[in-house]
Design a protein around this motif. Structure first.
Motif, PDB file in Angstrom:
ATOM      1  N   ALA A  13      -5.776  12.143 -16.683  1.00  0.00           N
ATOM      2  CA  ALA A  13      -4.743  13.103 -17.337  1.00  0.00           C
ATOM      3  C   ALA A  13      -4.733  13.076 -18.805  1.00  0.00           C
ATOM      4  O   ALA A  13      -4.844  11.830 -19.445  1.00  0.00           O
ATOM      5  CB  ALA A  13      -3.195  12.764 -16.738  1.00  0.00           C
ATOM      6  N   THR A  65      -2.717  18.186  -8.755  1.00  0.00           N
ATOM      7  CA  THR A  65      -2.704  17.956 -10.223  1.00  0.00           C
ATOM      8  C   THR A  65      -2.510  19.372 -11.050  1.00  0.00           C
ATOM      9  O   THR A  65      -2.385  20.383 -10.395  1.00  0.00           O
ATOM     10  CB  THR A  65      -4.458  17.515 -10.576  1.00  0.00           C
ATOM     11  OG1 THR A  65      -5.134  18.455 -10.525  1.00  0.00           O
ATOM     12  CG2 THR A  65      -4.685  16.433  -9.757  1.00  0.00           C
ATOM     13  N   ALA A  66      -2.582  19.282 -12.502  1.00  0.00           N
ATOM     14  CA  ALA A  66      -1.978  20.429 -13.182  1.00  0.00           C
ATOM     15  C   ALA A  66      -3.121  21.666 -12.978  1.00  0.00           C
ATOM     16  O   ALA A  66      -2.813  22.689 -13.420  1.00  0.00           O
ATOM     17  CB  ALA A  66      -2.107  20.029 -14.513  1.00  0.00           C
ATOM     18  N   ASN A  67      -4.487  21.470 -12.421  1.00  0.00           N
ATOM     19  CA  ASN A  67      -5.282  22.497 -12.323  1.00  0.00           C
ATOM     20  C   ASN A  67      -5.448  22.829 -10.780  1.00  0.00           C
ATOM     21  O   ASN A  67      -6.250  23.487 -10.315  1.00  0.00           O
ATOM     22  CB  ASN A  67      -6.343  22.224 -12.815  1.00  0.00           C
ATOM     23  CG  ASN A  67      -7.202  21.355 -12.306  1.00  0.00           C
ATOM     24  OD1 ASN A  67      -6.920  20.199 -11.581  1.00  0.00           O
ATOM     25  ND2 ASN A  67      -8.830  21.382 -12.557  1.00  0.00           N
ATOM     26  N   TYR A  79      -4.540  15.166  -6.024  1.00  0.00           N
ATOM     27  CA  TYR A  79      -4.955  14.031  -6.865  1.00  0.00           C
ATOM     28  C   TYR A  79      -5.347  12.893  -5.926  1.00  0.00           C
ATOM     29  O   TYR A  79      -4.731  12.489  -5.105  1.00  0.00           O
ATOM     30  CB  TYR A  79      -3.729  13.507  -7.511  1.00  0.00           C
ATOM     31  CG  TYR A  79      -3.805  12.016  -8.304  1.00  0.00           C
ATOM     32  CD1 TYR A  79      -4.985  11.894  -9.487  1.00  0.00           C
ATOM     33  CD2 TYR A  79      -3.129  10.968  -7.956  1.00  0.00           C
ATOM     34  CE1 TYR A  79      -5.043  10.737  -9.923  1.00  0.00           C
ATOM     35  CE2 TYR A  79      -3.477   9.562  -8.545  1.00  0.00           C
ATOM     36  CZ  TYR A  79      -4.338   9.513  -9.697  1.00  0.00           C
ATOM     37  OH  TYR A  79      -4.474   8.512 -10.090  1.00  0.00           O
ATOM     38  N   ASN A 136      -8.573  16.179 -15.087  1.00  0.00           N
ATOM     39  CA  ASN A 136      -8.185  17.240 -14.181  1.00  0.00           C
ATOM     40  C   ASN A 136      -6.500  17.166 -13.911  1.00  0.00           C
ATOM     41  O   ASN A 136      -6.188  18.065 -12.980  1.00  0.00           O
ATOM     42  CB  ASN A 136      -8.661  17.272 -12.766  1.00  0.00           C
ATOM     43  CG  ASN A 136      -8.043  15.931 -12.217  1.00  0.00           C
ATOM     44  OD1 ASN A 136      -7.517  15.055 -12.716  1.00  0.00           O
ATOM     45  ND2 ASN A 136      -8.130  15.964 -10.900  1.00  0.00           N
ATOM     46  N   ASP A 137      -5.624  16.706 -15.025  1.00  0.00           N
ATOM     47  CA  ASP A 137      -4.481  16.735 -15.143  1.00  0.00           C
ATOM     48  C   ASP A 137      -3.842  16.654 -16.352  1.00  0.00           C
ATOM     49  O   ASP A 137      -4.617  16.610 -17.390  1.00  0.00           O
ATOM     50  CB  ASP A 137      -3.971  15.546 -14.150  1.00  0.00           C
ATOM     51  CG  ASP A 137      -2.466  15.486 -13.504  1.00  0.00           C
ATOM     52  OD1 ASP A 137      -1.622  16.690 -13.555  1.00  0.00           O
ATOM     53  OD2 ASP A 137      -2.105  14.816 -12.771  1.00  0.00           O
ATOM     54  N   ARG A 138      -2.472  17.036 -16.370  1.00  0.00           N
ATOM     55  CA  ARG A 138      -1.801  16.918 -17.778  1.00  0.00           C
ATOM     56  C   ARG A 138      -1.116  15.440 -17.880  1.00  0.00           C
ATOM     57  O   ARG A 138      -0.341  15.025 -16.808  1.00  0.00           O
ATOM     58  CB  ARG A 138      -0.825  18.128 -17.990  1.00  0.00           C
ATOM     59  CG  ARG A 138      -1.509  19.290 -18.444  1.00  0.00           C
ATOM     60  CD  ARG A 138      -2.160  19.186 -19.839  1.00  0.00           C
ATOM     61  NE  ARG A 138      -2.666  20.613 -20.080  1.00  0.00           N
ATOM     62  CZ  ARG A 138      -4.050  20.372 -20.457  1.00  0.00           C
ATOM     63  NH1 ARG A 138      -4.722  19.416 -20.419  1.00  0.00           N
ATOM     64  NH2 ARG A 138      -4.661  21.595 -20.710  1.00  0.00           N
TER      65      ARG A 138
END
Length: 335
Positions: free
Chosen positions: A100, A86-88, A92, A126-128
Motif C-alpha cells: 500500500a 484493496t483501494a483498486n 487483498y 495495489n492499495d492506499r
C-alpha cells in the motif's frame, strides 16, 4: 404381501431417485457457492490514481510520478485485511507480493530495499496507505517476510518506482488485462473504466510533503513459508548486475551492500534560511535540531531536522511531539 405395502414400496422406488438427485444438486450448489466465496480467488483490479484526500488533518495528493524515490520506515499489514478489497478493487491476499502506498498510481511496481540487511524486492502497489505517522509504505505479510521485516514489524527502507515496468502495467490495466501476480511482463487489470488522474497540486516550497505511515501491522502470524533463494550481490559489480537484471515481482530477492544510515525527523524545508532558523529554534525544546542545505531542481532548500535518533521507537515519539506542536507535515527520513 398385501396391496397397501406394495403401493408403498412402489412410491418409495419412484421418489428415491428424485430425492437423491435433489440432494446431489444441493450439495453441488453449496460447493460452488463456497468456491466463489474463497478470498484466495484472484480478482481483477482497475487502474486508479484518485482525487486528493485527507486523513487526520493531513492531505495526500495521488499523482503519476515516475521519478519517485523515498527513504523512510516500512511496516506491514496482513491478518486483519486478508480477503478484503484493496483501494483498486482487488481482493487483498497477504501472501501476494503487494504493498500500500499513499500517492502512487495503482497498479505500480516499486523496488523496496531493506537498508538494514540489504535485501531488495519488487512489489506491486495495489492499495492506499499507510496512514500512521512515520511510515512510507505498508507491505503485504509475504513481502515483509522476504525482506526480513515481519518479526520486527518495521525497518528502514528505500522505495523506488520502476518507471518502464510501471508504465507497462498501467497501460495494460487501462486496457483491461488481467493483473499477473508474479510477472511484470503480464501486468495489471481492470474491471472498470480508467480513473481520470486528479490534478497535480502545486505545493509551496515552504511546506513539507505529508508524512504518512502505516498501521505497522505487528500482529504475529504463523511461521513464514520458506524464503525464496537469495541472489547475493556482495561486491560492487554484483550489486550493479543485480540492479540491471530484469525487474519483476516474481519473488526474487537481490542483495545490495549495506551502508550505515541514520534516522531523522524532518520538520520542514524552506527556501528562506530565516524561516528554517525560526523553526529550528522552536523545536529545540523537543530534541536537538539542525539545518542542512540541499538543492532540488536547481533551487536551494534549508531542511530542519531533529536527530539523529537511535531507533524507530524514538523517532515515532519525537515525530508525534513535532506534529502535536503544529507541524503536521513532519516526517521520518533515513539518510
Amino acid at each position: 404381501m398385501t396391496a397397501r405395502p406394495r403401493l408403498r414400496l412402489a412410491a418409495l422406488a419412484l421418489f428415491l431417485p428424485f430425492a437423491l438427485a435433489a440432494c446431489a444438486e444441493a450439495q453441488f450448489a453449496a460447493q460452488t457457492a463456497k468456491a466463489i466465496q474463497q478470498p484466495s480467488a484472484k480478482t481483477q483490479g482497475y487502474y486508479k490514481i484518485g482525487d486528493p484526500y485527507e486523513i487526520r488533518g493531513v492531505w495526500y495528493y495521488p499523482t503519476v510520478d515516475y521519478s519517485y524515490t523515498e527513504t523512510g520506515i516500512a511496516s506491514w499489514y496482513g491478518p486483519g485485511f486478508h480477503g478484503k478489497l484493496t483501494a483498486n478493487g482487488e481482493i487483498y491476499d497477504e501472501n501476494d507480493l503487494t504493498a500500500a502506498h499513499r500517492t502512487l498510481p495503482m497498479p505500480s511496481l516499486v523496488r523496496v530495499t531493506n537498508l538494514e540487511n540489504g535485501r531488495s524486492l519488487v512489489v506491486r502497489v495495489n492499495d492506499r496507505g499507510p496512514f500512521a505517522h512515520g511510515r512510507i509504505i505498508d507491505l503485504s505479510r509475504r513481502s515483509a517476510q522476504l525482506l526480513g521485516i515481519e518479526q520486527r514489524g518495521t525497518a528502514k527502507v528505500k522505495v523506488e518506482i520502476l518507471p518502464a515496468e510501471s508504465q507497462r502495467l498501467a497501460e495494460a490495466a487501462k486496457q483491461g488485462t488481467l493483473i499477473a501476480t508474479a510477472d511484470a511482463q503480464q501486468p495489471g487489470a481492470s474491471v472498470g473504466p480508467a480513473v481520470r488522474p486528479s490534478p497535480v497540486a502545486s505545493v509551496s516550497a515552504e511546506t513539507l510533503p505529508p508524512a504518512s505511515s502505516a498501521s505497522g501491522g505487528v500482529s504475529r502470524a504463523p511461521a513464514p513459508p520458506p524464503i525464496a533463494v537469495i541472489n547475493p550481490a556482495t561486491t560492487q559489480a554484483g550489486a550493479t548486475q543485480a540492479a540491471r537484471a530484469p525487474q519483476s515481482n516474481d519473488g526474487r530477492i537481490d542483495t545490495v551492500p549495506v551502508e550505515q544510515t541514520r534516522i531523522y525527523i524532518q520538520a520542514g524545508a524552506f527556501s528562506d534560511h530565516n524561516n528554517a532558523l525560526r523553526l529550528s529554534g522552536a523545536l529545540r525544546r523537543i530534541a536537538p535540531s539542525q539545518i542542512s542545505e540541499t538543492r532540488v531542481d536547481g533551487q536551494t532548500f534549508y531542511r530542519v531536522r531533529l536527530g539523529p535518533v537511535a531507533s524507530v521507537t524514538d523517532a515515532d515519539a519525537i515525530l508525534e511531539q513535532v506534529i502535536g506542536s503544529g507541524y503536521p507535515g513532519a516526517r521520518v527520513v533515513v539518510d
